[in-house]
Motif scaffolding. Structure first.
Motif, PDB file in Angstrom:
ATOM      1  N   ALA A 166      50.448  26.847  43.522  1.00  0.00           N
ATOM      2  CA  ALA A 166      50.961  28.052  42.857  1.00  0.00           C
ATOM      3  C   ALA A 166      50.286  28.236  41.504  1.00  0.00           C
ATOM      4  O   ALA A 166      49.866  29.349  41.148  1.00  0.00           O
ATOM      5  CB  ALA A 166      52.476  27.967  42.696  1.00  0.00           C
ATOM      6  N   PHE A 167      50.156  27.137  40.751  1.00  0.00           N
ATOM      7  CA  PHE A 167      49.501  27.252  39.447  1.00  0.00           C
ATOM      8  C   PHE A 167      48.033  27.615  39.593  1.00  0.00           C
ATOM      9  O   PHE A 167      47.539  28.525  38.924  1.00  0.00           O
ATOM     10  CB  PHE A 167      49.632  25.964  38.635  1.00  0.00           C
ATOM     11  CG  PHE A 167      48.846  26.040  37.364  1.00  0.00           C
ATOM     12  CD1 PHE A 167      49.330  26.777  36.294  1.00  0.00           C
ATOM     13  CD2 PHE A 167      47.606  25.439  37.255  1.00  0.00           C
ATOM     14  CE1 PHE A 167      48.584  26.899  35.131  1.00  0.00           C
ATOM     15  CE2 PHE A 167      46.859  25.554  36.104  1.00  0.00           C
ATOM     16  CZ  PHE A 167      47.351  26.279  35.037  1.00  0.00           C
ATOM     17  N   THR A 168      47.317  26.895  40.467  1.00  0.00           N
ATOM     18  CA  THR A 168      45.884  27.157  40.581  1.00  0.00           C
ATOM     19  C   THR A 168      45.604  28.551  41.136  1.00  0.00           C
ATOM     20  O   THR A 168      44.615  29.173  40.760  1.00  0.00           O
ATOM     21  CB  THR A 168      45.170  26.082  41.426  1.00  0.00           C
ATOM     22  OG1 THR A 168      45.798  25.991  42.699  1.00  0.00           O
ATOM     23  CG2 THR A 168      45.190  24.743  40.744  1.00  0.00           C
ATOM     24  N   PHE A 169      46.483  29.036  42.007  1.00  0.00           N
ATOM     25  CA  PHE A 169      46.297  30.398  42.503  1.00  0.00           C
ATOM     26  C   PHE A 169      46.461  31.410  41.376  1.00  0.00           C
ATOM     27  O   PHE A 169      45.632  32.316  41.221  1.00  0.00           O
ATOM     28  CB  PHE A 169      47.269  30.706  43.636  1.00  0.00           C
ATOM     29  CG  PHE A 169      47.222  32.144  44.069  1.00  0.00           C
ATOM     30  CD1 PHE A 169      46.151  32.617  44.810  1.00  0.00           C
ATOM     31  CD2 PHE A 169      48.222  33.023  43.723  1.00  0.00           C
ATOM     32  CE1 PHE A 169      46.089  33.942  45.205  1.00  0.00           C
ATOM     33  CE2 PHE A 169      48.172  34.347  44.107  1.00  0.00           C
ATOM     34  CZ  PHE A 169      47.095  34.814  44.847  1.00  0.00           C
ATOM     35  N   LEU A 170      47.518  31.259  40.584  1.00  0.00           N
ATOM     36  CA  LEU A 170      47.779  32.218  39.507  1.00  0.00           C
ATOM     37  C   LEU A 170      46.767  32.097  38.368  1.00  0.00           C
ATOM     38  O   LEU A 170      46.286  33.112  37.853  1.00  0.00           O
ATOM     39  CB  LEU A 170      49.195  32.045  38.966  1.00  0.00           C
ATOM     40  CG  LEU A 170      50.320  32.416  39.926  1.00  0.00           C
ATOM     41  CD1 LEU A 170      51.663  32.022  39.335  1.00  0.00           C
ATOM     42  CD2 LEU A 170      50.272  33.890  40.254  1.00  0.00           C
ATOM     43  N   ALA A 171      46.460  30.879  37.963  1.00  0.00           N
ATOM     44  CA  ALA A 171      45.623  30.683  36.777  1.00  0.00           C
ATOM     45  C   ALA A 171      44.132  30.665  37.089  1.00  0.00           C
ATOM     46  O   ALA A 171      43.324  31.099  36.265  1.00  0.00           O
ATOM     47  CB  ALA A 171      46.010  29.382  36.080  1.00  0.00           C
ATOM     48  N   ARG A 172      43.743  30.143  38.253  1.00  0.00           N
ATOM     49  CA  ARG A 172      42.330  30.032  38.571  1.00  0.00           C
ATOM     50  C   ARG A 172      41.895  30.984  39.676  1.00  0.00           C
ATOM     51  O   ARG A 172      40.704  31.160  39.889  1.00  0.00           O
ATOM     52  CB  ARG A 172      41.991  28.606  39.003  1.00  0.00           C
ATOM     53  CG  ARG A 172      42.009  27.635  37.867  1.00  0.00           C
ATOM     54  CD  ARG A 172      41.557  26.273  38.307  1.00  0.00           C
ATOM     55  NE  ARG A 172      40.217  26.313  38.888  1.00  0.00           N
ATOM     56  CZ  ARG A 172      39.614  25.249  39.380  1.00  0.00           C
ATOM     57  NH1 ARG A 172      40.224  24.089  39.386  1.00  0.00           N
ATOM     58  NH2 ARG A 172      38.409  25.348  39.890  1.00  0.00           N
ATOM     59  N   GLY A 173      42.843  31.593  40.370  1.00  0.00           N
ATOM     60  CA  GLY A 173      42.490  32.485  41.462  1.00  0.00           C
ATOM     61  C   GLY A 173      42.507  33.946  41.101  1.00  0.00           C
ATOM     62  O   GLY A 173      41.601  34.701  41.458  1.00  0.00           O
ATOM     63  N   VAL A 174      43.518  34.352  40.383  1.00  0.00           N
ATOM     64  CA  VAL A 174      43.669  35.775  40.055  1.00  0.00           C
ATOM     65  C   VAL A 174      42.596  36.261  39.068  1.00  0.00           C
ATOM     66  O   VAL A 174      42.000  37.325  39.288  1.00  0.00           O
ATOM     67  CB  VAL A 174      45.103  36.063  39.550  1.00  0.00           C
ATOM     68  CG1 VAL A 174      45.233  37.480  39.042  1.00  0.00           C
ATOM     69  CG2 VAL A 174      46.109  35.792  40.663  1.00  0.00           C
ATOM     70  N   PRO A 175      42.291  35.512  37.973  1.00  0.00           N
ATOM     71  CA  PRO A 175      41.283  36.029  37.038  1.00  0.00           C
ATOM     72  C   PRO A 175      39.901  36.292  37.653  1.00  0.00           C
ATOM     73  O   PRO A 175      39.320  37.347  37.389  1.00  0.00           O
ATOM     74  CB  PRO A 175      41.219  34.953  35.948  1.00  0.00           C
ATOM     75  CG  PRO A 175      42.566  34.330  35.959  1.00  0.00           C
ATOM     76  CD  PRO A 175      42.963  34.326  37.415  1.00  0.00           C
ATOM     77  N   PRO A 176      39.346  35.393  38.491  1.00  0.00           N
ATOM     78  CA  PRO A 176      38.045  35.727  39.088  1.00  0.00           C
ATOM     79  C   PRO A 176      38.097  36.975  39.970  1.00  0.00           C
ATOM     80  O   PRO A 176      37.133  37.754  40.002  1.00  0.00           O
ATOM     81  CB  PRO A 176      37.686  34.494  39.919  1.00  0.00           C
ATOM     82  CG  PRO A 176      38.434  33.387  39.297  1.00  0.00           C
ATOM     83  CD  PRO A 176      39.708  34.003  38.802  1.00  0.00           C
ATOM     84  N   VAL A 177      39.202  37.169  40.669  1.00  0.00           N
ATOM     85  CA  VAL A 177      39.323  38.359  41.518  1.00  0.00           C
ATOM     86  C   VAL A 177      39.361  39.617  40.648  1.00  0.00           C
ATOM     87  O   VAL A 177      38.711  40.618  40.957  1.00  0.00           O
ATOM     88  CB  VAL A 177      40.562  38.264  42.429  1.00  0.00           C
ATOM     89  CG1 VAL A 177      40.800  39.564  43.164  1.00  0.00           C
ATOM     90  CG2 VAL A 177      40.394  37.120  43.428  1.00  0.00           C
ATOM     91  N   LEU A 178      40.109  39.565  39.552  1.00  0.00           N
ATOM     92  CA  LEU A 178      40.161  40.719  38.649  1.00  0.00           C
ATOM     93  C   LEU A 178      38.805  40.973  38.000  1.00  0.00           C
ATOM     94  O   LEU A 178      38.365  42.126  37.900  1.00  0.00           O
ATOM     95  CB  LEU A 178      41.230  40.508  37.578  1.00  0.00           C
ATOM     96  CG  LEU A 178      42.672  40.485  38.069  1.00  0.00           C
ATOM     97  CD1 LEU A 178      43.631  40.198  36.908  1.00  0.00           C
ATOM     98  CD2 LEU A 178      43.029  41.790  38.755  1.00  0.00           C
ATOM     99  N   LEU A 179      38.127  39.908  37.574  1.00  0.00           N
ATOM    100  CA  LEU A 179      36.794  40.071  36.991  1.00  0.00           C
ATOM    101  C   LEU A 179      35.805  40.587  38.035  1.00  0.00           C
ATOM    102  O   LEU A 179      34.909  41.362  37.714  1.00  0.00           O
ATOM    103  CB  LEU A 179      36.310  38.751  36.390  1.00  0.00           C
ATOM    104  CG  LEU A 179      37.054  38.294  35.146  1.00  0.00           C
ATOM    105  CD1 LEU A 179      36.691  36.859  34.792  1.00  0.00           C
ATOM    106  CD2 LEU A 179      36.771  39.222  33.989  1.00  0.00           C
TER     107      LEU A 179
END
Length: 137
Positions: free
Chosen positions: A113-126
């Motif tokens: 859950a943490f890695t998805f929110l913190a490391r997964g969402v930002p690259p997708v948004l960028l």
């Protein structure tokens, strides 16, 4: 059930303490997302504009979505339980009045859950922002 919720919650908090590792992971996933997108676009251009029926926009989306999901899925493996077995510390885990597999599943869910929110969402948004750049808009 309450115990497993607490295990997941504390696993989430444990992984959130490594802030610089998280930032490094976001940068790495984003850079590799751009590299993969540029390579796939080059392949698409060389192949007449489509690869496997996918256009350039779909290929860029694929690149960043897979980069965003790679950390949360545990694709590179988690060796903590294996290390506990190797050292014999797993005996303490087996003495607990909770199922070992449920305990580690709850721990994995918190980490994911943490890695998805913190490391997964930002690259997708960028990647979404950069997609305009790829497509020349």
């Amino acid at each position: 059930m309450r115990l497993l919720w607490e295990v997941a919650r504390r696993s989430f908090r444990r992984w959130s303490t490594y802030r610089m590792a998280t930032v490094a992971g976001v940068v790495t996933n984003t850079v590799f997302g751009y590299l993969r997108a540029y390579i796939l676009i080059a392949v698409a251009i060389a192949g007449g504009g489509r690869v496997g029926g996918w256009d350039e926009a779909t290929l860029v989306t694929f690149s960043f979505l897979t980069q965003g999901l790679i950390a949360g899925t545990g694709a590179f493996g988690e060796s903590e339980l294996a290390e506990r077995v190797r050292t014999g510390d797993v005996v303490v885990d087996l003495y607990r009045p909770v199922d070992l597999q449920a305990w580690w599943l709850a721990s994995w869910i918190g980490r994911s859950a943490f890695t998805f929110l913190a490391r997964g969402v930002p690259p997708v948004l960028l990647g979404a922002v950069g997609q305009l750049q790829f497509l020349g808009l």
